[in-house]
Motif scaffolding. Structure first.
Motif, PDB file in Angstrom:
ATOM      1  N   PRO A 195      -4.440   7.050 -10.625  1.00 16.07           N
ATOM      2  CA  PRO A 195      -4.180   7.780  -9.373  1.00 16.07           C
ATOM      3  C   PRO A 195      -5.415   8.541  -8.877  1.00 16.07           C
ATOM      4  CG  PRO A 195      -2.439   8.188 -10.974  1.00 16.07           C
ATOM      5  CD  PRO A 195      -3.510   7.421 -11.683  1.00 16.07           C
ATOM      6  N   ASN A 196      -5.572   8.529  -7.535  1.00 18.14           N
ATOM      7  CA  ASN A 196      -6.716   9.233  -6.955  1.00 18.14           C
ATOM      8  C   ASN A 196      -6.385  10.704  -6.713  1.00 18.14           C
ATOM      9  OD1 ASN A 196      -9.206   9.693  -5.796  1.00 18.14           O
ATOM     10  ND2 ASN A 196      -8.510   9.118  -3.744  1.00 18.14           N
ATOM     11  N   THR A 244     -11.472  15.864 -12.191  1.00 14.14           N
ATOM     12  CA  THR A 244     -11.267  14.665 -12.994  1.00 14.14           C
ATOM     13  C   THR A 244      -9.966  13.976 -12.592  1.00 14.14           C
ATOM     14  OG1 THR A 244     -12.413  15.741 -14.798  1.00 14.14           O
ATOM     15  CG2 THR A 244     -11.076  13.831 -15.375  1.00 14.14           C
ATOM     16  N   ARG A 245     -10.063  12.680 -12.478  1.00 13.18           N
ATOM     17  CA  ARG A 245      -8.921  11.855 -12.095  1.00 13.18           C
ATOM     18  C   ARG A 245      -7.753  12.009 -13.076  1.00 13.18           C
ATOM     19  NH1 ARG A 245      -8.945   7.148  -8.824  1.00 13.18           N
ATOM     20  NH2 ARG A 245     -11.122   7.384  -8.232  1.00 13.18           N
ATOM     21  N   SER A 246      -6.579  12.003 -12.568  1.00  8.92           N
ATOM     22  CA  SER A 246      -5.425  12.094 -13.464  1.00  8.92           C
ATOM     23  C   SER A 246      -5.030  10.696 -13.917  1.00  8.92           C
ATOM     24  CB  SER A 246      -4.259  12.785 -12.759  1.00  8.92           C
ATOM     25  OG  SER A 246      -3.864  11.986 -11.664  1.00  8.92           O
ATOM     26  N   GLY A 247      -3.963  10.631 -14.691  1.00  6.67           N
ATOM     27  CA  GLY A 247      -3.514   9.340 -15.204  1.00  6.67           C
ATOM     28  C   GLY A 247      -3.594   9.289 -16.711  1.00  6.67           C
ATOM     29  N   ASP A 267     -12.153   9.218  -5.882  1.00 12.08           N
ATOM     30  CA  ASP A 267     -12.864   8.394  -4.891  1.00 12.08           C
ATOM     31  C   ASP A 267     -13.709   9.283  -3.985  1.00 12.08           C
ATOM     32  OD1 ASP A 267     -11.464   6.322  -5.934  1.00 12.08           O
ATOM     33  OD2 ASP A 267     -10.100   6.056  -4.220  1.00 12.08           O
ATOM     34  N   ASP A 268     -14.821   8.767  -3.541  1.00 17.44           N
ATOM     35  CA  ASP A 268     -15.706   9.424  -2.588  1.00 17.44           C
ATOM     36  C   ASP A 268     -16.432  10.642  -3.141  1.00 17.44           C
ATOM     37  OD1 ASP A 268     -15.142   7.618  -0.462  1.00 17.44           O
ATOM     38  OD2 ASP A 268     -13.207   8.641  -0.229  1.00 17.44           O
TER      39      ASP A 268
END
Ligand code: SF4
Ligand code: SF4
Ligand code: SF4
Ligand code: SF4
Ligand code: SF4
Ligand code: FES
Ligand code: FES
Lengths: 325, 138, 583
Positions: A195-196, A244-247, A267-268
């Motif tokens: 997920p972003n 930091t990205r989750s998941g 992203d980005d």
């Protein structure tokens, strides 16, 4: 019956944890084995390089490659896999961002060799005996892969289709990725298969955040015991969760350790470390240079802290060669 | 010889209300200074993301200059304090990255200090000339 | 209130019971002489010059009008033979003590005294005690008192020492009927300092003051020193004076603000070679302005320190302007006000006037014509910056004069010009507190301290803070017509803002992409305008674009690329960076 899609797993500069992660799929691994034909998996099965070389280009459906690229041999392998596979997935933080091995980018090959083969007290044999790319001990020619100055993430060496982030990637995401590949329900090329949204999003401590976070003190797990329920950041711990990205499922947080950033940036975001730095510095309380510096002294290794997994993929990639400062 | 001489390139991030206005003033006052520092205008120095500084270095800038209002004078009250905090932390990682101190600089220049813009850019250009180019990539 | 009927010299009137008779008489225009009486102090009845004849229920009595309370039906005669004889005798006694006091002699003439029977004494104090009473009862200073008795009685201060209770208010001088008490250096002081501030404790700030109402100067009002006096309250019929008023801090909610805090004149001592502060007859233009004011301290006359008229006056332009040592800019107004003063000084004193200028800057409607007019009037114009003003005479003609040494750049020689008075046309500079004001309104200043307009041509009265406008010399030196025009523009801008009833948002506000926001709340405390809030239901942060001013601080901090700024997106700035670095 149609031929099963061929899948390859390969490892480069990595710890082997990502291989473990595949095994961590538990009984789901059986479904994988049912559905695909594993053509390469060095940790579990014996294949030779020439076996792969012999396969026609584009004949492998997907290659999962973990680890950073640090040596010539790894580069050769991944170039070959790129040719043979239709989809390349950078598997795990090291392939994704450079990972822990990437921290070596604060030094160069010479510095590393000096340390490992000359300076460490546990050195055995003749200190200063460095690995040679080619040598002729006892009249036999011996070649070793070249060791580079710099660790690279996978996409800095070959074109990468997808990224499975994490150190190591959580089984849920791996299974999700495999399913997507098998069903063809793939996101656009270049996507990170997670997920972003940042870790805070599904962090169990999110609700404990105060209205206004302003830090007058910086704590480290090594020096302070964290409250098991309150947001780490609000307590003054460097928690990379916001950047930091989750998941991942927050295993670190559950274990009362602040997030260290293995899932990489959203992203980005161009540079995870700089972005976290900006967020973190913004919420410090002091206003004068001296007070700010006093507080920052409590972070002994800022690059190691903010770029723990992402140094090779940072905007500057590495410490400037030959830099004296 | 002139063709091969190293001319440093500086990316300057100036806040709209103070330093950008000051550089404008330097222009209207016809204060000549080194043409080494193209300016990128941001509304407040608080908009300067550390990523921008790294990006500039990565793209081949030899130096980065951030200009904002004096402490207490930020048009948005406190933006420049955040800049200062980020800058202090950024300097630490920059030194770990091997970026020399002179290459990245934060200056408070108020709208009236056109001469200060001239001075800072000239001085920085000089320092960078001595330091030589920054090679982001080996 | 009980009204009683009174007849005075045949005139019937009504008055409040027990009003002092002298007051009733005054009201109907009957003159009764008084000496020891003053409406602001309790009657004392000691000089007895106010003696009159009262007829009441068949009884005839001589009484003192100043302290006689009227009762119903009395009939009063102020000019009977008996009254006149009595007053004459009293006057003769007074003259025996104070034979040369003009007031007594005028009265004596009225009563036909040519040679007082008991001779003329040399004293001037008639012991009326007004000063003693005013000092104690009104002023509350209790500095004066009577000493001794009988023929050796006199008014003085304890031990005849200068009293440390005296606050130098001058009330005793004011009330003393004989002019016995004087304030020696009063005139000196007024001329010497030419105060621009209040001359009394209660005053109307300027002739043109709006509102045109008096104010009390806390520091000079006697009431706040001695708790007494309140004379102003006693004489104010409207009962408008309230000494109990306290300073109040009021918060007023407004939509726009016009900052018109003005300038301050350059301190002429910053140009020491012109001798201001050293030579008493070196004055500033503002002081001359004060003198030529008909209601000023000299009633409109241009006078030297010693009270005489100057024969020649030199006006030095550009003092504190166009000078690297003070201010490099031109103060814009000095040329023209110097010309005006040159004209007025000449008109009021007939003096010969010299103007010392660097350039004549008479740009403006009718200004050049005025300059020509002065040339015709015979005003001397000498082009050159004055080197020095001194009292060092080298020729007899320079003796006792101020000598202006100047290079006459038109004649090409250095001249020495002796004058009686030197007027310094001081320039304008930013107020001392400009920096504080600037911070208060979040404005910018030029290096000289003038408030900076948003754009000299496109937004000349706007500042970098929305809703804050500037006008007048706070923005830079300018004359009155320009100031009025600018003030009009600022008012119009402010009104326009009020009129639309809505504010235009900045185009470059920030916004939050809720799909990306993790609710980390890093941004929330960063916004100085509290534009960002964490939404407990949505679990993300939300941004109110109406409150956002577009600084972009939150954007730089957002680690999720969720907060972005219109026109200053990361992608735009990154591209800009690439752009400026293209070889
Ligand atoms: S900062 Fe860390 S501890 Fe706090 S909510 Fe985010 S991930 Fe959780
Ligand atoms: S919490 Fe952070 S460091 Fe831990 S697994 Fe998740 S992303 Fe990696
Ligand atoms: S000047 Fe002094 S002595 Fe005279 S009334 Fe005032 S306080 Fe009293
Ligand atoms: S900093 Fe970014 S991610 Fe965090 S709450 Fe604000 S907008 Fe959301
Ligand atoms: S851009 Fe500035 S003013 Fe706007 S919300 Fe962010 S911090 Fe607040
Ligand atoms: S507006 Fe200049 S630093 Fe914020
Ligand atoms: S005036 Fe009445 S007694 Fe002096």
């Amino acid at each position: 019956m149609a031929e099963k899609p061929k899948v390859a797993f390969y490892w480069c500069a990595s710890c082997g944890g990502c291989e473990e992660a595949v095994v961590d799929l538990e009984e789901q691994i059986l479904k994988v084995v049912d559905a695909v034909d594993i053509v390469l998996w060095p940790v579990a099965l014996d294949f030779k390089r020439r076996d792969i070389e012999a396969m026609p280009d584009q004949s492998i459906a997907v290659a999962f490659i973990n680890g950073g690229i640090r040596m010539s041999e790894q580069e050769e392998w991944v170039h070959m896999l790129r040719k043979k596979a239709r989809i390349v997935v950078a598997f795990g933080a090291c392939a994704h961002l450079g990972g822990i091995p990437g921290l070596a980018n604060l030094a160069d090959r010479r510095r590393i060799f000096d340390t490992v083969y000359r300076e460490v007290p546990t050195q055995e044999g003749q200190p200063g005996t460095f690995p040679q790319e080619s040598s002729e001990p006892d009249g036999n020619r011996l070649a070793l892969p070249a060791f580079w100055d710099e660790v690279k993430a996978l996409d800095q060496v070959i074109d990468v289709d997808y990224y499975l982030p994490g150190c190591a990637p959580p089984p849920k995401l791996i299974w999700g990725a495999i399913e997507a590949i098998l069903t063809g329900a793939l996101p656009p090329k270049g996507a990170v298969l997670s997920p972003n949204k940042a870790c805070c999003d599904d962090c169990p401590r999110k609700d404990s955040k105060p209205d206004k976070i302003e830090l007058t003190e910086i704590k480290r797990p090594a020096t302070h015991v964290a409250d098991p329920d309150l947001c780490f950041l609000a307590q003054g711990f460097v928690c990379l969760g916001p950047a930091t990205r989750s998941g991942c499922g927050n295993p670190c947080i559950e274990g009362n350790m602040p997030c260290r950033g293995c899932m990489g940036p959203m992203d980005d975001v161009f540079d995870q470390g700089a972005k976290f730095l900006s967020a973190f510095a913004s919420i410090l309380a002091p206003k004068t240079e001296a007070e700010i510096d006093r507080l920052l002294d409590q972070i002994p290794d800022p690059v190691g802290t903010f770029y723990r997994f992402s140094l090779p993929k940072s905007l500057l990639h590495r410490r400037r060669p030959g830099a004296t400062v | 010889m002139a063709t091969t001489a190293f001319e440093p390139r500086i990316v300057a991030f100036f806040c709209n209300w103070c330093t950008y206005t000051a550089s404008d003033l330097a222009g209207t006052a016809r204060l000549a200074y080194e043409p080494t520092a193209p300016v990128i205008r941001v509304m407040c120095s608080g908009r300067v993301d550390p990523q921008f500084v790294l990006k500039a270095l990565q793209e081949g800038a030899d130096g980065v200059l951030i200009g904002g209002c004096h402490p207490g004078d930020c048009h948005y009250q406190e933006g420049n304090y955040k800049t200062l905090r980020r800058f202090r932390l950024l300097k630490r990682i920059l030194s770990q990255f091997g970026v020399e101190d002179e290459r990245v600089r934060l200056e408070w220049i108020s709208a009236s200090e056109g001469d200060r813009v001239q001075h800072v850019i000239n001085e920085m250009t000089d320092q960078l000339r001595k330091l030589g180019p920054w090679h982001a990539r080996s | 209130m009980k009204l009683v009927k009174v007849t005075i010299d045949g005139i019937r009137t009504e008055a409040e019971d027990r009003t002092p008779l002298v007051q009733v008489a005054q009201k109907i225009g009957v003159k009764i002489p008084t000496l020891c009486h003053h409406p602001l102090v309790e009657p004392y009845g000691v000089c007895r010059i106010c003696t009159v004849e009262v007829h009441m229920r068949g009884r005839v009595r001589l009484v003192t009008a100043c302290n006689y309370p009227v009762t119903d039906g009395i009939e009063v005669f102020t000019q009977t033979d008996r009254v006149r004889r009595t007053r004459k005798l009293i006057l003769e006694w007074l003259l025996a003590r104070c034979g040369h006091v003009p007031l007594l002699n005028t009265l004596a003439a009225e009563y036909g005294i040519t040679e007082p029977r008991f001779g003329r004494g040399d004293d001037t104090c008639i012991l009326c005690g007004l000063c003693v009473r005013v000092c104690s009862d009104v002023v509350g200073a209790h500095a004066l008192g009577f000493f001794n008795r009988g023929t050796t009685r006199y008014v003085g201060t304890p031990y005849d020492e200068p009293s440390d209770r005296c606050i130098a208010c001058g009330a005793c001088v004011e009330v003393c009927p004989t002019g016995c008490i004087t304030m020696d250096d009063e005139v000196e002081q007024i001329r010497g300092e030419l105060p621009l501030g209040p001359m009394t404790a209660i005053y109307i700030p300027t002739m043109q003051a709006v509102p045109h109402q008096p104010v009390i100067d806390y520091d000079s009002c006697i009431h706040f020193k001695t708790d007494a006096c309140r004379v102003c309250a006693a004489v104010c019929e409207a009962k408008a004076i309230d000494h109990g008023q306290q300073d109040r801090r009021e918060e007023i909610q407004v939509g726009s603000i016009i900052v018109a805090t003005g300038f301050q004149p350059v301190d002429p001592q910053k140009v020491p070679q012109y001798g201001f502060g050293r030579y008493p007859n070196v004055v500033t233009a503002l002081q001359v302005e004060h003198m030529v004011n008909a209601s000023g301290p000299t009633n409109g006359q241009v006078l030297l320190k010693d009270g005489s008229r100057p024969q020649s006056v030199g006006i030095i332009h550009c003092v504190g302007s166009r000078d690297k040592n003070t201010h490099e800019y031109c103060s814009r107004v000095c040329c023209m006000y110097s010309l005006k003063l040159a004209h007025l000084v000449h008109e009021r004193s007939g003096a010969k006037v010299y103007n010392f200028y660097i350039d004549m800057r008479s740009a403006g409607k009718g200004y050049e014509e005025f300059y020509n007019h002065l040339l015709e009037e015979g005003c001397e114009f000498i082009r050159g910056r004055v080197a020095e003003v001194s009292d060092w005479a080298v020729t007899p003609a320079e003796q006792g004069k101020l000598v202006i040494r100047v290079e006459d750049t038109l004649a090409g020689l250095v001249r020495r010009i002796p004058v009686d008075m030197v007027v310094l046309s001081t320039g304008l500079e930013a107020r001392e507190d400009a920096d504080e004001v600037r911070r208060l309104f979040n404005m910018s200043c030029s290096s000289e301290g003038w408030f900076l307009e948003r754009h000299p041509k496109l937004a000349p009265v706007s500042t970098f803070t929305d809703g804050v406008f500037i006008a007048g010399c706070a923005q830079g030196p300018k004359d009155i017509p320009d100031t009025v025009a600018q003030a009009g523009a600022a008012a119009a801008e402010a009104l326009a803002l009020i009129d639309t009833g809505q504010v235009e948002l900045e185009a470059y506000t920030a916004w939050i992409d809720e799909e990306r926001c993790s609710g980390c709340q890093i941004c929330v405390p960063l916004c100085p305008f509290s534009a960002i809030e964490f939404s407990r239901e949505k679990k993300v942060s939300t941004l109110n674009e109406a409150l956002c001013k577009g600084c972009g601080t939150c954007v730089a901090a957002c680690p999720s690329h969720a907060a972005q700024q219109h026109h200053f997106t990361d992608a735009q700035i990154m591209t800009e960076i690439e752009g400026v670095l293209v070889r």
